[in-house]
Design a protein around this motif. Structure first.
Motif, mmCIF file in Angstrom:
data_model
loop_
_atom_site.group_PDB
_atom_site.id
_atom_site.type_symbol
_atom_site.label_atom_id
_atom_site.label_comp_id
_atom_site.label_asym_id
_atom_site.label_seq_id
_atom_site.Cartn_x
_atom_site.Cartn_y
_atom_site.Cartn_z
ATOM 1 N N UNK A 190 28.678 50.397 48.841
ATOM 2 C CA UNK A 190 28.800 49.257 49.752
ATOM 3 C C UNK A 190 30.248 48.799 49.844
ATOM 4 N N UNK A 191 30.720 48.603 51.054
ATOM 5 C CA UNK A 191 32.057 48.073 51.255
ATOM 6 C C UNK A 191 31.988 46.554 51.171
ATOM 7 N N UNK A 192 32.713 45.980 50.216
ATOM 8 C CA UNK A 192 32.710 44.529 50.024
ATOM 9 C C UNK A 192 34.146 44.013 49.947
ATOM 10 N N UNK A 193 35.009 44.565 50.770
ATOM 11 C CA UNK A 193 36.425 44.227 50.767
ATOM 12 C C UNK A 193 36.628 42.746 51.037
ATOM 13 N N UNK A 194 37.370 42.088 50.176
ATOM 14 C CA UNK A 194 37.734 40.677 50.299
ATOM 15 C C UNK A 194 36.513 39.757 50.401
ATOM 16 N N UNK A 195 35.415 40.144 49.798
ATOM 17 C CA UNK A 195 34.172 39.380 49.897
ATOM 18 C C UNK A 195 34.323 37.939 49.414
ATOM 19 N N UNK A 196 35.163 37.721 48.401
ATOM 20 C CA UNK A 196 35.349 36.389 47.831
ATOM 21 C C UNK A 196 36.798 35.924 47.883
ATOM 22 N N UNK A 197 37.598 36.565 48.671
ATOM 23 C CA UNK A 197 39.005 36.197 48.803
ATOM 24 C C UNK A 197 39.122 34.774 49.344
ATOM 25 N N UNK A 220 28.847 41.345 56.857
ATOM 26 C CA UNK A 220 30.251 40.944 56.949
ATOM 27 C C UNK A 220 30.393 39.599 57.635
ATOM 28 N N UNK A 221 31.265 38.780 57.091
ATOM 29 C CA UNK A 221 31.609 37.476 57.654
ATOM 30 C C UNK A 221 30.422 36.505 57.728
ATOM 31 N N UNK A 222 29.349 36.774 57.045
ATOM 32 C CA UNK A 222 28.139 35.951 57.154
ATOM 33 C C UNK A 222 28.395 34.475 56.834
ATOM 34 N N UNK A 223 29.167 34.206 55.789
ATOM 35 C CA UNK A 223 29.483 32.828 55.409
ATOM 36 C C UNK A 223 30.983 32.565 55.455
ATOM 37 N N UNK A 224 31.711 33.381 56.143
ATOM 38 C CA UNK A 224 33.166 33.295 56.253
ATOM 39 C C UNK A 224 33.598 31.898 56.718
ATOM 40 N N UNK A 225 34.518 31.297 55.976
ATOM 41 C CA UNK A 225 35.064 29.969 56.301
ATOM 42 C C UNK A 225 33.977 28.919 56.478
ATOM 43 N N UNK A 226 32.923 29.030 55.731
ATOM 44 C CA UNK A 226 31.842 28.046 55.788
ATOM 45 C C UNK A 226 32.247 26.875 54.897
ATOM 46 N N UNK A 227 32.993 25.960 55.464
ATOM 47 C CA UNK A 227 33.603 24.878 54.696
ATOM 48 C C UNK A 227 32.600 23.893 54.113
ATOM 49 N N UNK A 228 31.415 23.829 54.671
ATOM 50 C CA UNK A 228 30.422 22.879 54.146
ATOM 51 C C UNK A 228 29.562 23.493 53.038
ATOM 52 N N UNK A 229 29.715 24.784 52.796
ATOM 53 C CA UNK A 229 28.939 25.456 51.756
ATOM 54 C C UNK A 229 29.507 25.090 50.386
ATOM 55 N N UNK A 230 28.708 24.401 49.582
ATOM 56 C CA UNK A 230 29.171 23.962 48.260
ATOM 57 C C UNK A 230 28.426 24.637 47.121
ATOM 58 N N UNK A 231 27.148 24.865 47.308
ATOM 59 C CA UNK A 231 26.321 25.507 46.284
ATOM 60 C C UNK A 231 25.549 26.629 46.948
ATOM 61 N N UNK A 272 32.001 35.864 51.861
ATOM 62 C CA UNK A 272 32.244 34.491 51.416
ATOM 63 C C UNK A 272 33.726 34.113 51.495
ATOM 64 N N UNK A 273 34.496 34.868 52.219
ATOM 65 C CA UNK A 273 35.946 34.627 52.278
ATOM 66 C C UNK A 273 36.250 33.203 52.755
ATOM 67 N N UNK A 274 37.169 32.560 52.049
ATOM 68 C CA UNK A 274 37.655 31.215 52.383
ATOM 69 C C UNK A 274 36.574 30.136 52.368
#
Length: 95
Positions: A64-71, A15-26, A44-46
């Motif tokens: 697996x719970x993946x709620x809002x994973x790509x929101x 959970x939240x592993x890459x949350x709001x990771x603004x520099x992640x492009x690929x 991957x949210x936001x």
């Protein structure tokens, strides 16, 4: 950050592993072992700058719970995720 050799075989919560990771492009997940993961909510949210994602070896198991994973991701990413994760509960991934 190089995550190609991350050992994820015993990870239970991403959970939240890459949350709001603004520099992640690929993001190409080649060798993530998701067999033990029980929770990956908002992983991957936001990630608004994300323009390409490859989840070909990334499995979201039914229990697996993946709620809002790509929101909050772009429509391009949402389309790619829907194509690549055919068996996942799609409603909860983008809620």
């Amino acid at each position: 950050m190089n995550i190609l050799n991350f050992n994820t075989s015993k990870v239970k919560d991403m959970s939240f592993m890459f949350y709001c990771c603004y520099s992640l492009k690929i993001f190409h997940i080649i060798n993530f072992d998701t067999s033990q993961i029980k929770v990956m909510n908002r992983i991957f949210m936001d990630c608004k700058q994300l323009v390409d994602i490859n989840l070909s070896n990334f499995v979201i198991y039914p229990e697996t719970s993946a709620f809002m994973a790509f929101s909050g991701c772009s429509e391009t990413i949402i389309k790619k995720v829907k194509e690549q994760l055919k068996d996942a509960d799609k409603k909860s991934l983008f809620a």
